[in-house]
Design a protein around this motif. Structure first.
Motif, mmCIF file in Angstrom:
data_model
loop_
_atom_site.group_PDB
_atom_site.id
_atom_site.type_symbol
_atom_site.label_atom_id
_atom_site.label_comp_id
_atom_site.label_asym_id
_atom_site.label_seq_id
_atom_site.Cartn_x
_atom_site.Cartn_y
_atom_site.Cartn_z
ATOM 1 N N LEU A 246 69.139 55.434 14.336
ATOM 2 C CA LEU A 246 70.304 54.546 14.254
ATOM 3 C C LEU A 246 71.554 55.342 13.862
ATOM 4 C CD1 LEU A 246 71.205 51.603 14.485
ATOM 5 C CD2 LEU A 246 70.673 51.310 12.060
ATOM 6 N N PRO B 9 56.327 47.124 16.991
ATOM 7 C CA PRO B 9 57.145 46.604 18.092
ATOM 8 C C PRO B 9 56.300 45.814 19.099
ATOM 9 C CG PRO B 9 56.985 49.000 18.217
ATOM 10 C CD PRO B 9 56.248 48.585 17.000
ATOM 11 N N THR C 240 63.055 54.758 24.843
ATOM 12 C CA THR C 240 61.992 54.131 24.063
ATOM 13 C C THR C 240 60.703 54.152 24.865
ATOM 14 O OG1 THR C 240 63.601 52.632 23.050
ATOM 15 C CG2 THR C 240 61.270 52.011 22.859
ATOM 16 N N LEU D 177 57.691 52.476 25.729
ATOM 17 C CA LEU D 177 57.438 51.048 25.533
ATOM 18 C C LEU D 177 56.059 50.765 24.943
ATOM 19 C CD1 LEU D 177 59.250 49.608 28.665
ATOM 20 C CD2 LEU D 177 59.920 49.356 26.276
ATOM 21 N N PHE E 276 61.909 53.057 28.417
ATOM 22 C CA PHE E 276 63.130 52.280 28.621
ATOM 23 C C PHE E 276 64.306 53.179 28.263
ATOM 24 C CE2 PHE E 276 66.387 49.300 26.837
ATOM 25 C CZ PHE E 276 66.771 48.780 28.053
ATOM 26 N N LEU F 13 72.676 57.600 16.714
ATOM 27 C CA LEU F 13 73.314 56.790 17.749
ATOM 28 C C LEU F 13 74.747 56.423 17.329
ATOM 29 C CD1 LEU F 13 72.599 55.563 20.459
ATOM 30 C CD2 LEU F 13 71.529 53.652 19.281
ATOM 31 N N GLU G 4 61.873 45.257 18.264
ATOM 32 C CA GLU G 4 61.582 46.296 17.270
ATOM 33 C C GLU G 4 62.258 45.948 15.951
ATOM 34 O OE1 GLU G 4 63.783 50.039 18.189
ATOM 35 O OE2 GLU G 4 64.895 48.766 19.581
ATOM 36 N N LYS G 5 61.737 46.560 14.910
ATOM 37 C CA LYS G 5 62.314 46.359 13.576
ATOM 38 C C LYS G 5 63.275 47.509 13.278
ATOM 39 C CE LYS G 5 60.801 45.827 8.760
ATOM 40 N NZ LYS G 5 59.658 45.463 7.915
ATOM 41 N N TYR H 264 74.254 54.651 26.278
ATOM 42 C CA TYR H 264 75.379 54.259 25.421
ATOM 43 C C TYR H 264 76.553 55.162 25.793
ATOM 44 C CZ TYR H 264 72.369 51.333 22.542
ATOM 45 O OH TYR H 264 71.528 50.337 22.103
ATOM 46 N N GLU I 115 55.635 54.392 30.494
ATOM 47 C CA GLU I 115 56.858 53.647 30.761
ATOM 48 C C GLU I 115 57.850 53.899 29.635
ATOM 49 O OE1 GLU I 115 56.345 49.479 31.896
ATOM 50 O OE2 GLU I 115 56.635 50.405 33.868
ATOM 51 N N HIS J 113 68.219 53.468 27.745
ATOM 52 C CA HIS J 113 69.374 52.622 27.435
ATOM 53 C C HIS J 113 70.607 53.498 27.222
ATOM 54 C CE1 HIS J 113 70.736 48.795 25.067
ATOM 55 N NE2 HIS J 113 71.550 49.133 26.032
ATOM 56 N N MET K 55 63.338 50.836 15.155
ATOM 57 C CA MET K 55 64.226 52.004 15.197
ATOM 58 C C MET K 55 64.352 52.609 13.801
ATOM 59 S SD MET K 55 68.160 52.213 16.602
ATOM 60 C CE MET K 55 67.812 51.212 18.053
ATOM 61 N N THR L 82 64.431 44.829 28.796
ATOM 62 C CA THR L 82 64.124 46.135 29.385
ATOM 63 C C THR L 82 64.002 46.072 30.902
ATOM 64 O OG1 THR L 82 61.746 45.807 29.144
ATOM 65 C CG2 THR L 82 62.896 46.900 27.332
ATOM 66 N N PHE M 265 61.856 43.956 24.727
ATOM 67 C CA PHE M 265 61.268 44.831 23.709
ATOM 68 C C PHE M 265 61.825 44.420 22.344
ATOM 69 C CE2 PHE M 265 61.382 48.820 21.198
ATOM 70 C CZ PHE M 265 60.030 49.141 21.211
ATOM 71 N N GLY N 251 56.768 52.343 21.051
ATOM 72 C CA GLY N 251 58.016 52.147 20.329
ATOM 73 C C GLY N 251 58.665 53.452 19.869
ATOM 74 N N ARG O 90 78.311 57.623 19.086
ATOM 75 C CA ARG O 90 79.293 56.623 19.489
ATOM 76 C C ARG O 90 80.655 56.932 18.872
ATOM 77 N NH1 ARG O 90 79.664 50.478 17.746
ATOM 78 N NH2 ARG O 90 81.189 49.891 19.306
ATOM 79 N N GLN P 36 60.918 56.634 19.823
ATOM 80 C CA GLN P 36 62.263 56.734 20.404
ATOM 81 C C GLN P 36 62.827 58.148 20.323
ATOM 82 O OE1 GLN P 36 63.975 53.466 18.169
ATOM 83 N NE2 GLN P 36 64.117 52.235 20.034
ATOM 84 N N ALA Q 110 71.015 50.260 32.115
ATOM 85 C CA ALA Q 110 69.732 50.459 31.444
ATOM 86 C C ALA Q 110 68.607 50.243 32.448
ATOM 87 C CB ALA Q 110 69.602 49.480 30.287
ATOM 88 N N ALA Q 111 67.498 50.976 32.282
ATOM 89 C CA ALA Q 111 66.393 50.845 33.234
ATOM 90 C C ALA Q 111 65.085 51.276 32.606
ATOM 91 C CB ALA Q 111 66.672 51.694 34.471
ATOM 92 N N THR Q 112 63.985 50.675 33.098
ATOM 93 C CA THR Q 112 62.650 51.125 32.717
ATOM 94 C C THR Q 112 62.163 52.099 33.788
ATOM 95 O OG1 THR Q 112 62.184 49.042 31.602
ATOM 96 C CG2 THR Q 112 60.288 50.369 32.243
#
Lengths: 106, 225
Positions: free
Chosen positions: B6, A75, B23, B25, B64, B9, A103-104, B68, B62, B66, B1, A27, A101, B28, B13, B30, B53-55
């Protein structure tokens, strides 16, 4: 040019096979970390791995943490770096610093 | 996730729709952006634009982010030997490759398995494909009938990389022909020719490697690019 989508695809595929899968994502990085934010490592309970979060320095420690996340479902945000004694244990020789990070995949 | 995240996403795609997985942080939690009115929208747009990607900190939390993005496209004109070497290498880089060649004996699925082959004339094919700022165009035929219309269309587009195979002499006469079509020097300087980084490439795979090395250098804003 995205490799993370393919690691996610692999992780999702393992999940459909009935594997327990954890996903680790870089991250944040500082200094000379080999892999940028967004780099991913997928790990299964059975020990399959795809992708990377470093040049191989911390994958073992991340995989270990991933097992805890698979157990608990919670997580984690892991810190690796020169200020962290654990980094010496796992040998982050590059001197960089990064957060991962974990996670599951439910 | 969650399975829902999922699946969403994966669907984005599949549809080649750019999205950002956000996310939180600390927890968790999302979200898949864009979501209208989200305080994360601006930062998410920036992540997509930079493809990084960046926090970020938003409201003392915070997150994150990401991105795609759909894969970068590479349009190759000429289903030639070098293209046969280049296509699988490019696919390995995560690039979506399209090969254009109206010559049926070249553009066969036996020579090019697992890649989109387009048998139209390059001008028609390029008009339909509409190269954008996430598209690279490489011509490999050496044949003005095929290369020139493709380069003409590429120069009229925002393609971030335009390369054309050929010796310095071939390239000079190519530029003269394109100038006659109305392209000025500034436009023509966008064409990389002779194409590829100078690594002394000799074989088809080596030439493919040198072209893709240059393509990566341009894409990643390398100083040597």
């Amino acid at each position: 040019m995205s490799e993370t989508a393919d690691i996610l695809t692999q992780a999702a595929h393992w999940r459909t096979e009935g594997e327990e899968v954890a996903l680790a994502t870089v991250t944040q990085t500082w200094g000379s970390s080999p892999r940028p934010a967004g780099s991913q490592l997928a790990v299964t309970r059975s020990g399959r791995m795809a992708g990377s979060v470093s040049g191989g320095c911390i994958e073992g420690a991340v995989a270990e943490a991933a097992m805890m996340t698979l157990d608990s479902g919670t997580p984690q945000l892991l810190d690796f770096g020169i200020t962290d004694e654990r980094a010496w244990e796992v040998g982050l020789a590059c001197g960089g610093k990064l957060k991962v990070f974990v996670e599951k995949l439910a | 996730m969650t399975p829902e995240t999922l699946a969403a996403l994966a669907a984005a795609r599949e549809a080649k729709r750019p999205v950002v997985l956000a996310t939180r942080l600390a927890t968790g939690e999302q979200l898949l952006l864009p979501i209208e009115g989200s305080p994360l929208t601006e930062a998410a747009d920036r992540a997509l634009l930079r493809d990084e990607a960046a926090t970020v900190s938003v409201g003392n939390e915070e997150w994150f982010l990401h991105p795609y993005s759909p894969p970068v496209r590479l349009i190759v004109v000429g289903a030639v030997h070098i293209a046969q070497a280049l296509v699988p290498m490019a696919a390995h880089l995560g690039v979506e490759v399209i090969v254009i060649d109206p010559r049926r004996s070249f553009a066969t699925s036996e020579r090019f398995p697992n890649v989109t082959l387009n048998g139209e004339w390059p001008d028609d094919a390029m008009d339909a494909l509409r190269p954008d700022s996430r598209t690279a165009v490489i011509t490999l035929t050496h044949d003005p009938k095929l290369d020139d219309p493709a380069l003409d269309r590429a120069l009229k587009s925002d393609a971030f990389y335009i390369g054309s195979l050929g010796s310095r002499k071939t390239h000079a006469s190519r530029l003269a022909r394109l100038r006659a079509l109305g392209h000025d020097d500034a436009a023509l300087s966008r064409i990389r020719g002779p194409v590829g980084l100078n690594i002394g490439a000799v074989t088809a795979p080596e030439i493919a490697l040198s072209i893709l090395a240059e393509f990566v250098a341009v894409r990643r804003n390398a100083q040597s690019g």
